[in-house]
Design an enzyme around this catalytic site. Structure first.
Site, PDB file in Angstrom:
ATOM      1  CG  ASP A 223      45.874  37.227 -13.493  1.00  0.00           C
ATOM      2  OD1 ASP A 223      46.685  38.170 -13.344  1.00  0.00           O
ATOM      3  OD2 ASP A 223      45.069  36.885 -12.603  1.00  0.00           O
TER       4      ASP A 223
ATOM      5  N   GLY B  57      46.064  42.845  -7.545  1.00  0.00           N
ATOM      6  CA  GLY B  57      45.104  42.183  -6.676  1.00  0.00           C
ATOM      7  C   GLY B  57      45.725  41.965  -5.307  1.00  0.00           C
TER       8      GLY B  57
ATOM      9  N   GLY C 224      46.330  43.494 -11.477  1.00  0.00           N
ATOM     10  CA  GLY C 224      44.888  43.725 -11.422  1.00  0.00           C
ATOM     11  C   GLY C 224      44.478  45.110 -11.871  1.00  0.00           C
TER      12      GLY C 224
ATOM     13  CD  GLU D 294      51.063  39.904 -13.421  1.00  0.00           C
ATOM     14  OE1 GLU D 294      50.201  40.702 -13.035  1.00  0.00           O
ATOM     15  OE2 GLU D 294      51.792  40.127 -14.415  1.00  0.00           O
TER      16      GLU D 294
END
Length: 349
Positions: A145, A65, A114, A137
């Site tokens: 996530d 992302g 992402g 991450e």
């Protein structure tokens, strides 16, 4: 301005092609909205039988992302912009997971963060010799996530926990071995695969099988026993102690890697995967992950991790809390707690 997602149809097949090559096709909010709108339209169009997801050019499928946007939000608007991004990105992840028509993701390049979130919900996931898969991450103080809790907790043994904590990169053969990819194709066969799928969207499985080759031996396979042994616990301190007690070169390397990661993120990830394994629906997982995202976004480790790794590239983050022992159960509980009424995540209507 060029379209950040090229949206086409070829006969009875929809085609989403990510198009931010200079950013390794990292997702922006506009890209999430464009993809979601196209999928909504195609879901209601009886003529569309399947969807192809790929990238326009370059060495990235989707590198994640828009991390700089998220850091800017954390530092300047109390996380409001970042929460809006997570909310709608997670809606796209869920929409793809529940999509009634088959989606084929061609992970021909860097697939991280992402990018994992839009690849793994797809029914067909094609890896190549160019695939580089990771959930990195813990190195930037975020957490794995975009559905990572669901996907990683359902891999064999403790591989998911290992990937979540270390941010280890898997190549295409390793992705196929782990079940992350459903098929392994040479990159020079992808154009033929897409053309044939566009012509015969009812024959995706057969086409991919015909063009598949036997991947090289997966390097991670020979480490699975070590991973299952040392990463067996859902308590981060136990994992560190297990690695410390092993004098092998492999254990020393993984321990050194973990020493560079955010202790808060590592504890969040272990709790996230353990909780997700008990959930019955992907929507419940995304609701949990949105609670986490809403909170870790504005905690010290995220802005500091992005500064050290992406902005300044000094790779010297000062984590807060600094050690696993200093990350309290109360802090982790507060990150996972329900959000106030009206603020919880919900799927697209």
């Amino acid at each position: 301005m060029i379209n950040e997602v090229n949206i086409h149809t070829h006969g009875n097949t929809g085609h989403l092609s990510l198009n931010r090559p200079k950013a390794l096709h990292a997702l922006t909010l506009d890209m999430c909205h464009a993809m979601s709108a196209a999928l909504t339209d195609w879901a209601a169009d009886d003529a569309i039988e399947a969807v192809i997801l790929d990238h326009a050019e370059g060495r990235g499928f989707c590198a994640g992302g828009d991390i700089n946007l998220l850091r800017h939000s954390a530092l300047n608007d109390g996380g409001a912009g970042g929460r809006a991004f997570f909310h709608d990105e997670y809606q796209l992840n869920h929409q793809m997971f529940e999509y009634a028509k088959p989606i084929v993701a061609f992970m021909d390049g860097i697939t991280m963060g992402g990018g994992v979130g839009i690849a793994l919900p797809c029914k067909y996931r094609v890896a190549t010799e160019n695939t580089r898969f990771a959930m990195p991450e813990t190195g930037i103080g975020l957490f794995p996530d975009v559905g990572g809790g669901w996907h990683l907790s359902r891999l064999g043994g403790r591989l998911g926990q290992f990937l979540a904590l270390t941010g280890a990169r898997l190549d295409g053969a390793e992705c196929h071995f782990a079940g992350i990819a459903t098929h392994y194709l040479p990159a020079d066969k992808l154009a033929e695969a897409k053309a044939r799928i566009a012509e015969n969207p009812d024959r995706i499985a057969g086409i991919l099988s015909e063009l598949s080759v036997t991947p090289p031996k997966a390097r991670v396979e020979e480490n699975c026993d070590r991973i299952n042994k040392h990463f067996a616990s859902d308590r981060y301190e136990d994992i560190l102690a297990s690695l410390e007690a092993d004098d092998s070169e492999w254990a020393a390397k993984e321990l050194a890697t973990l020493r560079t990661k955010s202790p808060q993120t590592c504890k969040v990830a272990l709790r996230q995967l353990a909780d997700s394994a008990e959930l019955d629906s992907f929507a419940d997982n995304m609701r949990m992950e949105y609670r986490i995202a809403s909170r870790v976004l504005t905690r010290p480790d995220f802005a500091e991790g992005v500064r050290a790794v992406i902005v300044d590239k000094t790779h010297d983050p000062k984590w807060n809390p600094a050690t696993a022992e200093e990350v309290s159960e109360e802090l982790i509980d507060s990150i996972f707690a329900p959000l106030p009424d009206g603020e919880e995540w919900a799927p697209l209507k």
